[in-house]
Design a protein around this motif. Structure first.
Motif, mmCIF file in Angstrom:
data_model
loop_
_atom_site.group_PDB
_atom_site.id
_atom_site.type_symbol
_atom_site.label_atom_id
_atom_site.label_comp_id
_atom_site.label_asym_id
_atom_site.label_seq_id
_atom_site.Cartn_x
_atom_site.Cartn_y
_atom_site.Cartn_z
ATOM 1 N N ASP A 1 13.630 -34.825 30.320
ATOM 2 C CA ASP A 1 14.639 -34.426 28.977
ATOM 3 C C ASP A 1 15.867 -33.765 29.348
ATOM 4 O O ASP A 1 15.870 -32.983 29.350
ATOM 5 C CB ASP A 1 14.308 -34.016 27.688
ATOM 6 N N ALA A 2 16.767 -33.990 29.835
ATOM 7 C CA ALA A 2 17.808 -33.258 30.092
ATOM 8 C C ALA A 2 18.885 -32.916 28.808
ATOM 9 O O ALA A 2 19.277 -32.152 28.866
ATOM 10 C CB ALA A 2 18.828 -34.196 30.875
ATOM 11 N N GLY A 3 18.763 -33.322 27.797
ATOM 12 C CA GLY A 3 19.411 -33.302 26.644
ATOM 13 C C GLY A 3 19.554 -31.821 25.501
ATOM 14 O O GLY A 3 19.957 -31.429 25.524
ATOM 15 N N SER A 4 17.698 -32.068 26.036
ATOM 16 C CA SER A 4 17.705 -30.434 25.476
ATOM 17 C C SER A 4 17.841 -29.423 26.027
ATOM 18 O O SER A 4 18.291 -28.034 25.483
ATOM 19 C CB SER A 4 16.144 -31.003 24.767
ATOM 20 N N ASN B 1 16.258 -36.417 18.170
ATOM 21 C CA ASN B 1 16.067 -35.768 17.317
ATOM 22 C C ASN B 1 15.192 -34.362 17.794
ATOM 23 O O ASN B 1 15.275 -33.287 17.616
ATOM 24 C CB ASN B 1 14.506 -36.739 16.755
ATOM 25 N N ARG B 2 15.388 -34.704 19.309
ATOM 26 C CA ARG B 2 14.912 -32.942 19.738
ATOM 27 C C ARG B 2 16.166 -32.424 19.948
ATOM 28 O O ARG B 2 15.605 -30.701 19.578
ATOM 29 C CB ARG B 2 14.721 -33.179 21.253
ATOM 30 N N LEU B 3 17.074 -33.017 20.422
ATOM 31 C CA LEU B 3 18.501 -32.511 19.980
ATOM 32 C C LEU B 3 18.503 -31.574 18.503
ATOM 33 O O LEU B 3 19.037 -30.412 18.792
ATOM 34 C CB LEU B 3 19.973 -33.168 20.528
ATOM 35 N N LEU B 4 18.698 -32.087 17.584
ATOM 36 C CA LEU B 4 18.762 -31.596 16.411
ATOM 37 C C LEU B 4 17.665 -30.282 15.843
ATOM 38 O O LEU B 4 18.157 -29.166 15.409
ATOM 39 C CB LEU B 4 18.319 -32.564 15.489
#
Length: 208
Positions: free
Chosen positions: A34-37, A109-112
């Motif tokens: 997960d690179a987004g987080s 969702n994880r980013l939020l």
């Protein structure tokens, strides 16, 4: 260097260390996971560091030139870190680590959630900074009030000493007047004795 600037300085060093660690993770990212987080985390840390630099800059303006020079150096360091972040984020985007419908929803969702957590952390830090600033203002007001009270006490003490001096002077004057009155009484008694003696002598010679 002020104690408040020292706290900001320590917090800034911690943030830059976290940013560098996050950038190291992004620059060595080779796909999967997960690179987004991690992107969101690094972005949030950069925002916190930027807000902190603004606070440090305000504090430095009231301090000496050394603080202002340090703030300028920190700004340049932060700009370099931001450029590294933009490059790393572009690389992540190009590799398509956030692609895929199902995974995209999960990442969003994880980013939020991460964004919410960072927002709460920022709010807590802002409140803590406001409390520290208000505490310093109250301390300054107390110091000024103590100074005014000290001046009043010194003025009252001077007046007491002045009144005490006047009292001593009045006591000496009363003592002098009492002494003079006693001397006058003695002179009157002596003069009366002389007159009585003279009268006795006159009467004695008149009866001879």
């Amino acid at each position: 260097m002020s104690s408040l600037f020292d706290r900001y300085d320590a917090e800034y060093r911690t943030l830059t260390s976290q940013i560098q660690s996050s950038l190291s993770t992004l620059t060595t990212y080779s796909g999967g996971g997960d690179a987004g987080s991690q992107v969101t985390l690094c972005s949030g840390l950069l925002k916190q560091a930027d807000d902190l630099i603004k606070q440090m800059d305000l504090e430095a303006r009231a301090g000496d030139r050394e603080l202002q020079v340090k703030c300028k150096a920190y700004k340049k360091t932060l700009q370099a870190l931001r450029k590294d972040f933009e490059a790393a984020r572009g690389r992540v985007d190009r590799e398509g680590l956030l692609a895929g419908a199902g995974k995209g929803r999960e990442d969003r969702n994880r980013l939020l959630q991460t964004t919410d957590n960072l927002g709460r952390q920022n709010d807590t830090l802002d409140k803590a900074r406001r409390v520290m600033a208000e505490t310093e203002d109250v301390a300054l007001e107390i110091t000024e009030e103590l100074g005014r009270n000290r001046e009043k006490i010194q003025s009252a003490r001077s007046k007491v000493l002045e009144v005490s001096g006047m009292t001593n002077q009045a006591r000496r004057l009363v003592h002098s007047m009492s002494k003079r009155e006693t001397q006058q009484k003695i002179m009157m008694y002596g003069l009366a004795l002389v007159l009585v003696g003279a009268i006795v002598v006159v009467v004695y010679y008149m009866q001879k």
